[in-house]
Scaffold this motif. Sequence first.
Motif, PDB file in Angstrom:
ATOM      1  N   LYS A   1      -0.951 -27.968 -29.491  1.00 50.57           N
ATOM      2  CA  LYS A   1      -0.831 -26.800 -30.362  1.00 50.57           C
ATOM      3  C   LYS A   1      -1.503 -25.597 -29.718  1.00 50.57           C
ATOM      4  O   LYS A   1      -2.669 -25.640 -29.335  1.00 50.57           O
ATOM      5  CB  LYS A   1      -1.491 -27.099 -31.709  1.00 50.57           C
ATOM      6  CG  LYS A   1      -1.242 -26.060 -32.789  1.00 50.57           C
ATOM      7  CD  LYS A   1       0.192 -26.091 -33.283  1.00 50.57           C
ATOM      8  CE  LYS A   1       0.382 -25.144 -34.461  1.00 50.57           C
ATOM      9  NZ  LYS A   1       1.791 -25.120 -34.903  1.00 50.57           N
ATOM     10  N   GLY A   2      -0.744 -24.516 -29.565  1.00 49.09           N
ATOM     11  CA  GLY A   2      -1.271 -23.296 -28.981  1.00 49.09           C
ATOM     12  C   GLY A   2      -0.994 -23.120 -27.503  1.00 49.09           C
ATOM     13  O   GLY A   2      -1.212 -22.034 -26.958  1.00 49.09           O
TER      14      GLY A   2
ATOM     15  N   GLU B   1       1.291 -22.201 -25.560  1.00 48.46           N
ATOM     16  CA  GLU B   1       2.583 -21.539 -25.468  1.00 48.46           C
ATOM     17  C   GLU B   1       2.923 -21.136 -24.030  1.00 48.46           C
ATOM     18  O   GLU B   1       4.104 -21.060 -23.667  1.00 48.46           O
ATOM     19  CB  GLU B   1       2.602 -20.312 -26.382  1.00 48.46           C
ATOM     20  CG  GLU B   1       2.464 -20.673 -27.857  1.00 48.46           C
ATOM     21  CD  GLU B   1       2.443 -19.455 -28.749  1.00 48.46           C
ATOM     22  OE1 GLU B   1       2.476 -18.329 -28.213  1.00 48.46           O
ATOM     23  OE2 GLU B   1       2.387 -19.626 -29.992  1.00 48.46           O
TER      24      GLU B   1
ATOM     25  N   TYR C   1       2.607 -29.467 -33.381  1.00 46.68           N
ATOM     26  CA  TYR C   1       2.621 -29.273 -31.934  1.00 46.68           C
ATOM     27  C   TYR C   1       3.240 -27.912 -31.622  1.00 46.68           C
ATOM     28  O   TYR C   1       3.850 -27.276 -32.474  1.00 46.68           O
ATOM     29  CB  TYR C   1       3.459 -30.357 -31.233  1.00 46.68           C
ATOM     30  CG  TYR C   1       3.064 -31.770 -31.580  1.00 46.68           C
ATOM     31  CD1 TYR C   1       2.169 -32.482 -30.784  1.00 46.68           C
ATOM     32  CD2 TYR C   1       3.589 -32.401 -32.709  1.00 46.68           C
ATOM     33  CE1 TYR C   1       1.805 -33.787 -31.105  1.00 46.68           C
ATOM     34  CE2 TYR C   1       3.228 -33.701 -33.039  1.00 46.68           C
ATOM     35  CZ  TYR C   1       2.333 -34.385 -32.238  1.00 46.68           C
ATOM     36  OH  TYR C   1       1.971 -35.674 -32.559  1.00 46.68           O
ATOM     37  N   THR C   2       3.081 -27.474 -30.383  1.00 50.27           N
ATOM     38  CA  THR C   2       3.854 -26.339 -29.882  1.00 50.27           C
ATOM     39  C   THR C   2       5.077 -26.946 -29.193  1.00 50.27           C
ATOM     40  O   THR C   2       4.949 -27.594 -28.146  1.00 50.27           O
ATOM     41  CB  THR C   2       3.041 -25.490 -28.900  1.00 50.27           C
ATOM     42  OG1 THR C   2       2.004 -24.825 -29.629  1.00 50.27           O
ATOM     43  CG2 THR C   2       3.912 -24.444 -28.222  1.00 50.27           C
TER      44      THR C   2
ATOM     45  N   ARG D   1       4.530 -24.148 -22.399  1.00 55.40           N
ATOM     46  CA  ARG D   1       5.809 -24.363 -23.103  1.00 55.40           C
ATOM     47  C   ARG D   1       6.847 -23.357 -22.640  1.00 55.40           C
ATOM     48  O   ARG D   1       7.999 -23.717 -22.354  1.00 55.40           O
ATOM     49  CB  ARG D   1       5.572 -24.259 -24.608  1.00 55.40           C
ATOM     50  CG  ARG D   1       6.790 -24.600 -25.512  1.00 55.40           C
ATOM     51  CD  ARG D   1       7.722 -23.436 -25.741  1.00 55.40           C
ATOM     52  NE  ARG D   1       7.071 -22.228 -26.169  1.00 55.40           N
ATOM     53  CZ  ARG D   1       6.769 -21.954 -27.444  1.00 55.40           C
ATOM     54  NH1 ARG D   1       7.051 -22.806 -28.404  1.00 55.40           N
ATOM     55  NH2 ARG D   1       6.180 -20.781 -27.744  1.00 55.40           N
TER      56      ARG D   1
END
Length: 262
Positions: A220-221, A223, A104-105, A226
């Motif tokens: 995932k990815g 960002e 995961y991110t 996040r």
Amino acid sequence: MKKYLALFLTMVMGASVLAGCGGSDSAKTFTVGFDAEYPPYGYRTESGDYAGFDLDLAAEVCERNGWELVKQPIDWDAKDMELNSGAIDCIWNGFTMTGREDEYTFSKPYVDNSIVYIVRADSDIQTEADLAGKHVITQAGSSALSALQDESKADVVNSFASLDEIADYNTAFMNLEAGTNDAIAVDIGVAQYQLTTKADKFRMLEEPLSTEQYAIGFKKGNEELRDQVQATLDEMAEDGTLAEIAAKYKDYNLDQMLCLGK
């Protein structure tokens, strides 16, 4: 005629600008996927509302960013499908990053957690070695299950009479109380919640099964999202809001488990 046409176009353009101001940012939703039977991080109250430490944090993040929080209970075993399909924006519910860093991110870790064993108060089980020949239970897809499946625990698990998986920890504690199982492998925060409400029913073994850290898991990815959430959490840690929210759950030692900003 041209005068009226120009006036009409001006009005249309003005309406479009106003619509844009009331749209995107102010209407942005932030959908948090969580296990609704995972107190004190996320759970359903007697009144039917969803509450918990992680949901309180998410609510503050949304407040500061002008987002609408959507609390989305999920089947924990289906969390990856929910995240990858876009049904939820993140997994935020006592989610262990330890051992999952590449899947995961993740945000920065914000809670130091331990996996512990819980037994009945009158049990003669005192140590992990005493679980030989016993029936142990944990949540499917949980970090406790991952800890037990680690190679270092192979001999321990092989000594169990059984290692059972169940959908939620509330049912696991019901099974333990009823005598269906002899011990539960569970996150310490969840264990503290049960020990606080049923101190006469359960007991925690002194030695933890493992230690780990909680973080928020994004696809995932992703960002960008996040980073936006992390910046707000950092701000909350800096101004003391994170600690204030954790203090509401001091009966479960969450105020002592915070690691963000320390």
